[in-house]
Design a protein around this motif. Sequence first.
Motif, PDB file in Angstrom:
ATOM      1  N   SER A 161       4.752   0.799  -2.052  1.00  0.00           N
ATOM      2  CA  SER A 161       5.560   1.824  -1.397  1.00  0.00           C
ATOM      3  C   SER A 161       6.896   1.312  -0.883  1.00  0.00           C
TER       4      SER A 161
ATOM      5  N   VAL B 244       0.848  -1.199   0.000  1.00  0.00           N
ATOM      6  CA  VAL B 244       0.000   0.000   0.000  1.00  0.00           C
ATOM      7  C   VAL B 244       0.883   1.248   0.000  1.00  0.00           C
ATOM      8  N   ARG B 245       0.242   2.418  -0.147  1.00  0.00           N
ATOM      9  CA  ARG B 245       0.990   3.676  -0.150  1.00  0.00           C
ATOM     10  C   ARG B 245       1.393   4.072   1.265  1.00  0.00           C
TER      11      ARG B 245
ATOM     12  N   PRO C 117      -5.672  -4.354  -3.852  1.00  0.00           N
ATOM     13  CA  PRO C 117      -4.316  -3.788  -3.815  1.00  0.00           C
ATOM     14  C   PRO C 117      -3.194  -4.806  -3.670  1.00  0.00           C
TER      15      PRO C 117
ATOM     16  N   GLN D 109      -9.381   9.239   2.096  1.00  0.00           N
ATOM     17  CA  GLN D 109      -8.519   8.441   1.226  1.00  0.00           C
ATOM     18  C   GLN D 109      -7.414   9.288   0.615  1.00  0.00           C
TER      19      GLN D 109
ATOM     20  N   LYS E 134       1.002   6.567   3.052  1.00  0.00           N
ATOM     21  CA  LYS E 134       0.010   7.276   3.864  1.00  0.00           C
ATOM     22  C   LYS E 134      -1.020   6.344   4.499  1.00  0.00           C
ATOM     23  N   ASN E 135      -0.958   5.051   4.155  1.00  0.00           N
ATOM     24  CA  ASN E 135      -1.907   4.078   4.696  1.00  0.00           C
ATOM     25  C   ASN E 135      -1.239   2.949   5.475  1.00  0.00           C
TER      26      ASN E 135
ATOM     27  N   GLY F  94      -7.683  -2.885   1.530  1.00  0.00           N
ATOM     28  CA  GLY F  94      -6.775  -1.872   2.046  1.00  0.00           C
ATOM     29  C   GLY F  94      -6.932  -0.532   1.365  1.00  0.00           C
ATOM     30  N   GLU F  95      -6.581   0.521   2.075  1.00  0.00           N
ATOM     31  CA  GLU F  95      -6.541   1.904   1.604  1.00  0.00           C
ATOM     32  C   GLU F  95      -7.918   2.553   1.458  1.00  0.00           C
ATOM     33  N   ARG F  96      -9.004   1.801   1.784  1.00  0.00           N
ATOM     34  CA  ARG F  96     -10.315   2.465   1.771  1.00  0.00           C
ATOM     35  C   ARG F  96     -11.289   1.882   2.784  1.00  0.00           C
TER      36      ARG F  96
ATOM     37  N   ARG G 267     -10.750   1.814  -4.648  1.00  0.00           N
ATOM     38  CA  ARG G 267     -10.102   3.004  -4.093  1.00  0.00           C
ATOM     39  C   ARG G 267     -10.357   4.206  -4.996  1.00  0.00           C
TER      40      ARG G 267
ATOM     41  N   GLY H  87      -5.016  10.010   3.423  1.00  0.00           N
ATOM     42  CA  GLY H  87      -4.422   8.782   3.939  1.00  0.00           C
ATOM     43  C   GLY H  87      -5.108   8.346   5.215  1.00  0.00           C
TER      44      GLY H  87
END
Length: 392
Positions: free
Chosen positions: A183, A34-35, A302, A371, A37-38, A99-101, A168, A374
């Motif tokens: 990431s 994931v990015r 993701p 989102q 920020k998450n 993930g991420e949302r 996302r 993050g």
Amino acid sequence: MDTAYVIDTLFTLFSITLIILMVPGFAMLEAGLVRTKNVSSVLTVNVMIYAVASMAFILVGFHLAFGGFQSQTMSQWAFFMFQMAFVGKAINIMSGGVGERAKLLPLTLFTVVMGAFIYPTVVNISWGSDWLAGTVLDLNFVDLAGSTVIHSTGGWALLAAILVIGARKGRYVQGQIRVIPASNIPLVVLGAMLLWIGWFGFNGGSVGSISTKEAADSVALTIFNTNTAGLAGAISTGFLIYLRYKLFDITMILNGALGGLVAITAGPHLYTMVDSIIIGGIGGVLVVLAVPLFDRFRIDDPVGALSVHLVNGIWGTLAVGIFASDPIKGISLMNQLKGVGVIAIFVFSVSFTIIYVMNKIIAFRASDEDQLEGLDVSECGLEAYPEFKRAI
């Protein structure tokens, strides 16, 4: 008698340790994919899943799955812990894919339902006290360590969640698929290798005993075939993506290895080395084919969990009926297919209904604004990498 009891208890406790090592494996794999920020939110979800799912299984799920069963071959506490170590894995499969949302609170609440009811019910009709025994739905299928019972169960629940909460923000724009890069590749490698090592306890421990020569040989064969399938999955994926893209994508290669490991999990004690290479190799190919297929249908995953766990959970269970068919023991492709189908219908329908209703009460999906900023900030108030932020 006492010696065998002690040896099998120690073996099970060692297997439990390897299985629980998969908790940081899932956490590192997801954190890397994931990015930035998450990342904190993903790590928090993984810790909460282990704690909440395990407690739900301890208090409710174990009895639902096994009734009043008491192990006579090892310490009851070792057997109990071994079964508990499995429960979080089904939900870990789900957590990465949303993930991420996905917001932490509703995901945690669903974890309670999964650990106390959905997963234990699947265990009951496959490994446990079996409510369906003697009925037309009696599942007489082989699934040693959970290609279907764990991996497909997590995959069907994940598919239900994705269909409810959607993709996302920014993943699919004007008919185009927007690539969102991982990431932290070193974390991805670390996580995948921890999972690979944990699989030796996952599958090897499921044999149930190591205190006789025959049992020790079965455990060794199981672990050998497990590792071989992982190797074959990584190699087949590497060759295929190079042929298609002229690139070696380490994230895909690792997912191919995990796909091979999922595929072998239903029957690693039944196969030859050649069988394991074929099954694991096909598992890797299926990952390469399934990832773009899910994207084509705008199913945003993701970490590739559907391709690894759902697709290969199905393939691995059916593979038993293809490679280890035995009419005397009742092993057949039709029995394997029946097991896949009944569990798929139950898990997907129940998961979709529960998540759909929960989403009406407590939104599963984070807002577009959260989102963008993050989920580390909105869900945890703690950024994994506070020195820099990337709003992508």
